[in-house]
Design a protein around this motif. Sequence first.
Motif, PDB file in Angstrom:
ATOM      1  N   ARG A  92       0.844  -1.208   0.097  1.00 27.18           N
ATOM      2  CA  ARG A  92       0.246  -0.103   0.470  1.00 27.18           C
ATOM      3  C   ARG A  92       0.708   0.901   0.119  1.00 27.18           C
ATOM      4  NH1 ARG A  92      -2.840  -2.873   4.332  1.00 27.18           N
ATOM      5  NH2 ARG A  92      -4.600  -3.986   3.414  1.00 27.18           N
ATOM      6  N   THR A  93       1.777   1.251   0.912  1.00 23.88           N
ATOM      7  CA  THR A  93       2.941   1.856   0.880  1.00 23.88           C
ATOM      8  C   THR A  93       4.089   2.411  -0.501  1.00 23.88           C
ATOM      9  OG1 THR A  93       3.989   0.732   2.658  1.00 23.88           O
ATOM     10  CG2 THR A  93       2.432   2.826   2.676  1.00 23.88           C
ATOM     11  N   ARG A  94       4.811   1.510  -0.997  1.00 25.39           N
ATOM     12  CA  ARG A  94       5.619   1.562  -1.587  1.00 25.39           C
ATOM     13  C   ARG A  94       4.755   1.028  -2.929  1.00 25.39           C
ATOM     14  NH1 ARG A  94       6.941   1.218   3.476  1.00 25.39           N
ATOM     15  NH2 ARG A  94       9.077   1.530   3.609  1.00 25.39           N
ATOM     16  N   SER A  95       5.661   1.067  -4.669  1.00 22.92           N
ATOM     17  CA  SER A  95       4.907   0.849  -5.708  1.00 22.92           C
ATOM     18  C   SER A  95       6.306  -0.508  -6.452  1.00 22.92           C
ATOM     19  CB  SER A  95       4.929   2.000  -6.839  1.00 22.92           C
ATOM     20  OG  SER A  95       6.478   2.766  -6.847  1.00 22.92           O
ATOM     21  N   ILE A  96       5.639  -0.424  -7.389  1.00 25.59           N
ATOM     22  CA  ILE A  96       6.029  -1.587  -8.632  1.00 25.59           C
ATOM     23  C   ILE A  96       6.673  -0.585  -9.218  1.00 25.59           C
ATOM     24  CG2 ILE A  96       6.075  -2.800  -9.927  1.00 25.59           C
ATOM     25  CD1 ILE A  96       3.860  -4.382  -8.474  1.00 25.59           C
ATOM     26  N   LEU A  97       8.501  -0.709  -9.514  1.00 26.57           N
ATOM     27  CA  LEU A  97       8.938  -0.130 -10.787  1.00 26.57           C
ATOM     28  C   LEU A  97       8.833  -0.232 -11.710  1.00 26.57           C
ATOM     29  CD1 LEU A  97      12.438   1.195  -8.082  1.00 26.57           C
ATOM     30  CD2 LEU A  97       9.912   2.518  -8.245  1.00 26.57           C
ATOM     31  N   SER A  98       9.850  -1.762 -11.782  1.00 28.98           N
ATOM     32  CA  SER A  98       8.970  -2.154 -13.337  1.00 28.98           C
ATOM     33  C   SER A  98       8.598  -3.562 -13.179  1.00 28.98           C
ATOM     34  CB  SER A  98      10.389  -1.834 -13.922  1.00 28.98           C
ATOM     35  OG  SER A  98      11.059  -2.938 -12.983  1.00 28.98           O
ATOM     36  N   LEU A  99       8.395  -4.203 -13.813  1.00 25.03           N
ATOM     37  CA  LEU A  99       7.374  -5.628 -14.353  1.00 25.03           C
ATOM     38  C   LEU A  99       8.159  -6.032 -15.530  1.00 25.03           C
ATOM     39  CD1 LEU A  99       4.565  -6.553 -13.863  1.00 25.03           C
ATOM     40  CD2 LEU A  99       3.551  -5.648 -14.938  1.00 25.03           C
ATOM     41  N   GLY A 100       8.590  -7.251 -15.558  1.00 20.96           N
ATOM     42  CA  GLY A 100       9.300  -8.158 -15.832  1.00 20.96           C
ATOM     43  C   GLY A 100       8.000  -9.645 -16.169  1.00 20.96           C
ATOM     44  N   LEU A 101       7.900  -9.288 -17.749  1.00 22.85           N
ATOM     45  CA  LEU A 101       6.702 -10.487 -17.748  1.00 22.85           C
ATOM     46  C   LEU A 101       7.509 -11.646 -18.833  1.00 22.85           C
ATOM     47  CD1 LEU A 101       3.818  -8.764 -18.845  1.00 22.85           C
ATOM     48  CD2 LEU A 101       4.061  -9.883 -17.531  1.00 22.85           C
ATOM     49  N   ALA A 102       7.422 -12.287 -18.840  1.00 19.36           N
ATOM     50  CA  ALA A 102       7.981 -13.729 -19.812  1.00 19.36           C
ATOM     51  C   ALA A 102       7.563 -14.861 -20.153  1.00 19.36           C
ATOM     52  CB  ALA A 102       9.386 -14.395 -18.867  1.00 19.36           C
ATOM     53  N   CYS A 103       6.533 -14.513 -21.439  1.00 16.54           N
ATOM     54  CA  CYS A 103       5.362 -15.443 -22.016  1.00 16.54           C
ATOM     55  C   CYS A 103       6.032 -16.737 -22.382  1.00 16.54           C
ATOM     56  CB  CYS A 103       4.828 -14.715 -22.681  1.00 16.54           C
ATOM     57  SG  CYS A 103       4.112 -12.956 -22.285  1.00 16.54           S
ATOM     58  N   LEU A 124       7.439   1.838 -15.063  1.00 12.16           N
ATOM     59  CA  LEU A 124       6.060   2.257 -14.846  1.00 12.16           C
ATOM     60  C   LEU A 124       6.837   3.118 -13.809  1.00 12.16           C
ATOM     61  CD1 LEU A 124       4.931  -0.998 -13.729  1.00 12.16           C
ATOM     62  CD2 LEU A 124       4.128  -0.555 -15.885  1.00 12.16           C
ATOM     63  N   LEU A 125       5.380   4.147 -13.518  1.00  9.20           N
ATOM     64  CA  LEU A 125       5.252   5.078 -13.173  1.00  9.20           C
ATOM     65  C   LEU A 125       4.585   5.155 -12.215  1.00  9.20           C
ATOM     66  CD1 LEU A 125       7.515   7.268 -11.625  1.00  9.20           C
ATOM     67  CD2 LEU A 125       6.455   9.038 -13.828  1.00  9.20           C
ATOM     68  N   CYS A 126       4.695   5.016 -10.713  1.00 10.79           N
ATOM     69  CA  CYS A 126       3.037   4.896 -10.098  1.00 10.79           C
ATOM     70  C   CYS A 126       2.508   6.137  -9.794  1.00 10.79           C
ATOM     71  CB  CYS A 126       4.013   4.449  -8.697  1.00 10.79           C
ATOM     72  SG  CYS A 126       1.609   4.975  -7.166  1.00 10.79           S
ATOM     73  N   MET A 127       1.501   7.470  -9.789  1.00 16.52           N
ATOM     74  CA  MET A 127       1.282   8.512 -10.310  1.00 16.52           C
ATOM     75  C   MET A 127       0.415   8.894  -8.501  1.00 16.52           C
ATOM     76  SD  MET A 127       2.046   8.889 -13.034  1.00 16.52           S
ATOM     77  CE  MET A 127       1.533  10.374 -13.425  1.00 16.52           C
ATOM     78  N   GLU A 128       0.736   8.121  -7.349  1.00 15.57           N
ATOM     79  CA  GLU A 128       0.003   8.486  -6.117  1.00 15.57           C
ATOM     80  C   GLU A 128       1.656   8.655  -5.894  1.00 15.57           C
ATOM     81  OE1 GLU A 128      -2.332   5.376  -6.059  1.00 15.57           O
ATOM     82  OE2 GLU A 128      -3.434   5.547  -6.916  1.00 15.57           O
ATOM     83  N   GLU A 129       2.010   9.059  -4.381  1.00 17.82           N
ATOM     84  CA  GLU A 129       2.580   9.291  -3.210  1.00 17.82           C
ATOM     85  C   GLU A 129       2.510   8.164  -2.818  1.00 17.82           C
ATOM     86  OE1 GLU A 129       2.667  11.681  -0.161  1.00 17.82           O
ATOM     87  OE2 GLU A 129       2.117  13.187  -1.691  1.00 17.82           O
ATOM     88  N   TYR A 130       4.301   7.318  -2.801  1.00 16.39           N
ATOM     89  CA  TYR A 130       4.885   6.697  -2.681  1.00 16.39           C
ATOM     90  C   TYR A 130       6.047   6.018  -1.737  1.00 16.39           C
ATOM     91  CZ  TYR A 130       7.726   5.761  -7.081  1.00 16.39           C
ATOM     92  OH  TYR A 130       8.897   6.134  -7.876  1.00 16.39           O
ATOM     93  N   VAL A 131       6.253   5.556  -1.177  1.00  9.10           N
ATOM     94  CA  VAL A 131       7.694   5.512  -0.632  1.00  9.10           C
ATOM     95  C   VAL A 131       8.545   4.952  -1.339  1.00  9.10           C
ATOM     96  CG1 VAL A 131       8.601   4.757   1.773  1.00  9.10           C
ATOM     97  CG2 VAL A 131       6.225   5.355   2.271  1.00  9.10           C
ATOM     98  N   ILE A 132       9.716   5.469  -0.652  1.00 12.31           N
ATOM     99  CA  ILE A 132      11.138   4.580  -1.615  1.00 12.31           C
ATOM    100  C   ILE A 132      12.344   4.642  -0.593  1.00 12.31           C
ATOM    101  CG2 ILE A 132      11.780   7.057  -2.917  1.00 12.31           C
ATOM    102  CD1 ILE A 132      12.490   4.360  -5.106  1.00 12.31           C
ATOM    103  N   GLU A 133      12.528   4.183  -0.017  1.00 14.07           N
ATOM    104  CA  GLU A 133      13.373   4.129   0.256  1.00 14.07           C
ATOM    105  C   GLU A 133      14.961   4.087  -0.040  1.00 14.07           C
ATOM    106  OE1 GLU A 133      12.633   0.309   2.357  1.00 14.07           O
ATOM    107  OE2 GLU A 133      11.000   0.631   2.158  1.00 14.07           O
ATOM    108  N   PRO A 134      15.837   4.679   0.581  1.00  9.01           N
ATOM    109  CA  PRO A 134      17.057   5.520   0.373  1.00  9.01           C
ATOM    110  C   PRO A 134      18.060   4.201   0.270  1.00  9.01           C
ATOM    111  CG  PRO A 134      16.674   6.884   2.123  1.00  9.01           C
ATOM    112  CD  PRO A 134      15.712   5.578   2.039  1.00  9.01           C
TER     113      PRO A 134
END
Length: 508
Positions: A92-103, A124-134
């Motif tokens: 809920r507080t973090r986001s997905i930076l990239s998504l890998g798909l292998a079909c 990807l870029l989550c358009m809501e605020e999210y936490v990114i840890e240093p």
Amino acid sequence: MAADSDDGAASAPEASDGCINKCPKSGDELIQVPVVDVQSDNFKEMWPSLLLAIKTASFVAVDTELSGLGDRKSLLNQCIEERYKAVCHAARTRSILSLGLACFKLQPDKGEHSYLVQVFNLTLLCMEEYVIEPKSVQFLVQHGFNFNRQYAQGIPYHKGNDKGNESQSQSVRTLFLEIIRARRPLVLHNGLIDLVFLYQNFYAHLPESLGTFTADLCEMFPSGIYDTKYAAEFHARFTASYLEYAFRKCERENGKQRAGGNPHLTLEFCSYPSSMRAHIDYRCCMTPATHRPHPTSICDNFSAYGWCPMGPQCPRSHDIDLIIDTDEAVIEDKRRRRRRREKRRRALLSLPGTQTSGEAEDGPPTKQVHGDLKAEEIDQKVAEVDKKDQPGSDQDHKNDLEKELKATRYETTDMATSEVPGGQASLNPVPGDGLHRAGFDAFMTGYVMAYVGVIQGPQSCSSEPWLPECHNKVYLSGKAVPLTVAKSQFSRSSKAHNQKMKLAWGSS
Ligand SMILES: [Zn+2]
């Protein structure tokens, strides 16, 4: 450079063709895996190919790169329900930076285990605020992650429930819905965190309880969820089960199978038109033999967990082939000891007065004893002798409790930046795994599962799920039993999920 050079003159295909000429890539030659980079400037252009690859796949392997995970301890809570809550909080507080798909698409006309593979890496870029840890930022940057590109070219998405009718839009959320609609097996590595993040980021708000979550998953992926970490550890029984290890082990075993004329995995990749080349990264599968360091001591940390706090500064070897060679030698050594033990046992049995029965050679020893040594005593004696030439612990499985958590990929920065005493030169060149890592990890994940399919042999009956022993079993770090994805009679699926399902099946 084999995969991309042999038809430079390829004409531009219809986007929906997904691929044109396929070039078979098997054998011990260097495999180049094309990873198609998808970002906001080519997302629309790639959309038809993405959909086609998903819809025609036999199974889809997925991997995510996350902005962080928060408190590590709670993610490893012994109570699985608590662990689920902690991962939910992270999602809920973090986001997905990239998504890998292998079909992976089976090509039965080309052999029993022949697949056409298409690999995508979506930034990807989550358009809501999210936490990114240093720590995460530091680690990702050190491994080649390009934040400039993420902010400039990341495909925007929003989390939680749908906002209005989104099912017709070309978005990552719709893409995820298409994966669900394809009703294909979903393959992950150490998949609990991925599943929770995928649900919260691309599907709907997470349900409160784990039971509801698994009930939802059951309906979302009716062909099953597969976890290669579970498969590698409990099914294939590899010495270690982190992704790079499992992948390379499978690759090596597959090479032996092929050399021995046995059933083996064959992969083909698309040959992409030159117009797309700018968006394709050819990742080399195999560590070239020349990269192998001179015989040197292996880093225990890396060997067991696939990471090491010293990173590339480590003076000891992180070479995955060397690690597997060593593990295989240990197994062979054990086998030899077992044989020796068996010999001694026979020798003892054949001593006058120690014969347990007339037919000591066949079958288990009977209880009836003639001499002064009972069968169990012989066993014990042999075991004692055996112990003497067995140095160290009896650790069959490298224990990988918390360190296997993908989260720790980020934690490695802590010490990776510290100075190395004596300024020893690194024997381990930094692997070029920063870019498109989610895509390539998804590929490795798919490869492992496809190989497990080879060793499993032909499916006994078609009504059975694919690879029944691994069906709906998700690896749980530090647990001897997996999380079973099932709908119990006590848990109901969630409301948000039911609405999504109506949307998924209603408009398809
Ligand atoms: Zn190391």
